[in-house]
Design an enzyme around this catalytic site. Structure first.
Site, PDB file in Angstrom:
ATOM      1  N   TRP A   1    -100.651  18.874  55.104  1.00 26.30           N
ATOM      2  CA  TRP A   1     -99.812  18.739  54.432  1.00 26.30           C
ATOM      3  C   TRP A   1     -98.110  19.871  54.717  1.00 26.30           C
ATOM      4  O   TRP A   1     -98.750  21.025  55.212  1.00 26.30           O
ATOM      5  CB  TRP A   1     -98.920  18.524  53.201  1.00 26.30           C
ATOM      6  CG  TRP A   1     -97.595  17.927  52.992  1.00 26.30           C
ATOM      7  CD1 TRP A   1     -96.746  17.028  53.281  1.00 26.30           C
ATOM      8  CD2 TRP A   1     -97.663  17.459  51.375  1.00 26.30           C
ATOM      9  NE1 TRP A   1     -95.729  16.467  52.179  1.00 26.30           N
ATOM     10  CE2 TRP A   1     -96.249  16.565  51.309  1.00 26.30           C
ATOM     11  CE3 TRP A   1     -97.988  17.897  49.933  1.00 26.30           C
ATOM     12  CZ2 TRP A   1     -95.908  16.617  49.801  1.00 26.30           C
ATOM     13  CZ3 TRP A   1     -98.085  17.983  48.781  1.00 26.30           C
ATOM     14  CH2 TRP A   1     -96.141  17.183  48.861  1.00 26.30           C
TER      15      TRP A   1
ATOM     16  N   ASP B   1     -87.091  21.372  55.752  1.00 19.24           N
ATOM     17  CA  ASP B   1     -86.633  21.454  54.740  1.00 19.24           C
ATOM     18  C   ASP B   1     -86.872  21.313  52.910  1.00 19.24           C
ATOM     19  O   ASP B   1     -88.067  21.237  52.684  1.00 19.24           O
ATOM     20  CB  ASP B   1     -84.961  19.970  54.724  1.00 19.24           C
ATOM     21  CG  ASP B   1     -85.134  18.869  54.276  1.00 19.24           C
ATOM     22  OD1 ASP B   1     -86.046  18.922  53.893  1.00 19.24           O
ATOM     23  OD2 ASP B   1     -84.752  18.382  55.049  1.00 19.24           O
TER      24      ASP B   1
ATOM     25  N   GLU C   1     -89.152  18.788  52.880  1.00 15.13           N
ATOM     26  CA  GLU C   1     -90.037  18.255  53.411  1.00 15.13           C
ATOM     27  C   GLU C   1     -90.365  18.033  54.724  1.00 15.13           C
ATOM     28  O   GLU C   1     -91.246  17.171  54.954  1.00 15.13           O
ATOM     29  CB  GLU C   1     -92.015  18.635  52.410  1.00 15.13           C
ATOM     30  CG  GLU C   1     -92.046  18.261  50.985  1.00 15.13           C
ATOM     31  CD  GLU C   1     -92.694  20.103  51.369  1.00 15.13           C
ATOM     32  OE1 GLU C   1     -93.742  19.855  51.714  1.00 15.13           O
ATOM     33  OE2 GLU C   1     -92.024  20.258  49.816  1.00 15.13           O
TER      34      GLU C   1
ATOM     35  N   GLU D   1     -89.690  12.683  38.469  1.00 16.88           N
ATOM     36  CA  GLU D   1     -89.188  12.912  39.640  1.00 16.88           C
ATOM     37  C   GLU D   1     -87.727  12.124  39.646  1.00 16.88           C
ATOM     38  O   GLU D   1     -86.876  12.678  40.091  1.00 16.88           O
ATOM     39  CB  GLU D   1     -89.726  12.697  41.021  1.00 16.88           C
ATOM     40  CG  GLU D   1     -89.291  13.567  41.570  1.00 16.88           C
ATOM     41  CD  GLU D   1     -90.660  13.111  43.263  1.00 16.88           C
ATOM     42  OE1 GLU D   1     -91.166  14.691  43.322  1.00 16.88           O
ATOM     43  OE2 GLU D   1     -90.650  12.150  43.800  1.00 16.88           O
TER      44      GLU D   1
END
Length: 384
Positions: free
Chosen positions: A142, A190, A193, A340
């Site tokens: 990732w 950023d 991601e 989230e």
């Protein structure tokens, strides 16, 4: 556009904490039932964060979302700041000590980067943005080359860590500040991601806040004013802030320049104009999108960004707007906590089932959502 750079002013976290906890002050104009509901959300948020802080001190981003079983310096620093401000300094200090241990283990890598030619450094060389809960390096693929979390960490420790902890880690604070001075203008991923080819305004806000904090701790000049001057020259357009060197669009994280980092006063024209653009492009009925082309889970409304916008409104004296967002957030608080994001008014609804199939349901609870909600309640205080 001339930026009025503001030195950090101290708030009193103890006063903030007791302001929320004294019913006569906090709730002189609201019903006992509503006060009890708010306090229940407040205490439940504290419980969720406590329950998901590892024995090592790291905060897991989300305990039951497959991709978020790590500790991000960015998330953890915002969470620790909220916990300290809410009176839970033991939890915050535990995270601060975890962070300093991780940085100590990365000291050799930092020294190699400091010795390297600036032109040869890319985002692939940067310190990781996230770690396993024990502080070890992750082994996935990732995107991990981000700079903002380390600036946010310095901001949080200067604001809330005890002096003895700062004294013990003075050398690490200095080497970390040198690292940020070295890499602040190197393109990286950023805070969402994405976009590794760009220089991102909210990333630079995090770095500037961290360097200003280090300057205060070390009593040495850093380059935070240079970072802010770069934002003025390169990342501003038509009187407001830009998302990045790649995009003139607005991003909700641009509010960080005023809240929580206090690099600008809330009434600075660049901030006021940026918030207007956020309201026009990203705000719908209490919820705030990340940016106008977001397709992650279809581009829903993010709790943590909504809470930060409400903090901005509170500090600007726009209490009705802040209360409306607070109520919207609380309407999405269930037995698992706050998510989230909320999949409503999606930017691209076709992407929502695609992400569900890839990663499952939206992360809930997200500790950063709870942290920003706590910050909002503490800002509102008796104005709720």
């Amino acid at each position: 556009m001339a930026f009025a750079l503001c030195r950090y002013y101290n708030r009193n976290p103890a006063c903030d904490y007791y302001l929320l906890h004294i019913p006569e002050i906090f709730c002189e104009s609201c019903s006992r039932r509503r006060f009890e509901n708010i306090m229940n959300f407040f205490e439940r948020s504290l419980q969720i964060i406590h329950a998901n802080q590892s024995k090592h001190g790291a905060y897991v981003a989300s305990p039951n979302f497959s991709q978020y079983g790590y500790c991000w310096f960015r998330d953890g620093s915002f969470i620790s700041a909220a916990m300290a401000r809410a009176g839970n300094k033991k939890s915050a200090n535990k995270f601060f000590r975890w962070g300093f241990r991780v940085i100590s283990e990365q000291k050799a890598q930092i020294e190699r980067l400091l010795a390297a030619s600036h032109e040869l450094i890319t985002h692939k060389d940067l310190l990781p943005t996230r770690y396993n809960l024990d502080g070890s390096l992750t082994s996935d693929d990732w995107p991990n080359g981000q700079s903002d979390g380390y600036g946010t960490f310095l901001w949080a420790v200067e604001k809330y860590a005890p002096q003895d902890l700062l004294n013990e880690n003075r050398e690490l604070i200095e080497i970390l500040s040198k690292y940020l001075i070295k890499v602040w203008n190197i393109p990286c991923y950023d805070v969402w991601e994405e976009n590794p080819e760009g220089i991102h305004t909210s990333t630079l806000f995090s770095i500037a806040a961290g360097l200003r904090a280090a300057e205060k701790i070390l009593d040495k000049e850093t380059e935070w004013i240079e970072v802010m001057s770069f934002i003025e020259r390169e990342l501003s357009k038509d009187g407001r802030l830009k998302k990045s060197s790649l995009s003139d669009d607005v991003d909700a994280s641009l509010i960080w320049g005023a809240v929580p980092f206090e690099l600008f006063p809330v009434d600075h024209p660049a901030i006021v104009n940026t918030v207007k653009a956020i309201e026009e492009k990203l705000y719908i009925n209490g919820g705030v999108k990340r940016f106008s082309t977001d397709t992650y889970f279809g581009g829903g409304s993010w709790i943590l960004l909504s809470a930060t916008l409400a903090q901005y409104y509170t500090r600007s004296g726009e209490f009705e707007k802040a209360r409306a967002i607070r109520k919207w957030i609380e309407s999405h608080f269930d037995s698992k906590g706050l998510p989230e994001q909320v999949p409503e008014h999606l930017i691209d609804s076709s992407k929502y089932p695609e992400w569900l199939g890839r990663w499952g349901e939206i992360a809930r609870p997200l500790l950063w959502s709870h942290a920003n909600y706590l910050e909002l309640l503490l800002d509102l205080g008796g104005k709720s």
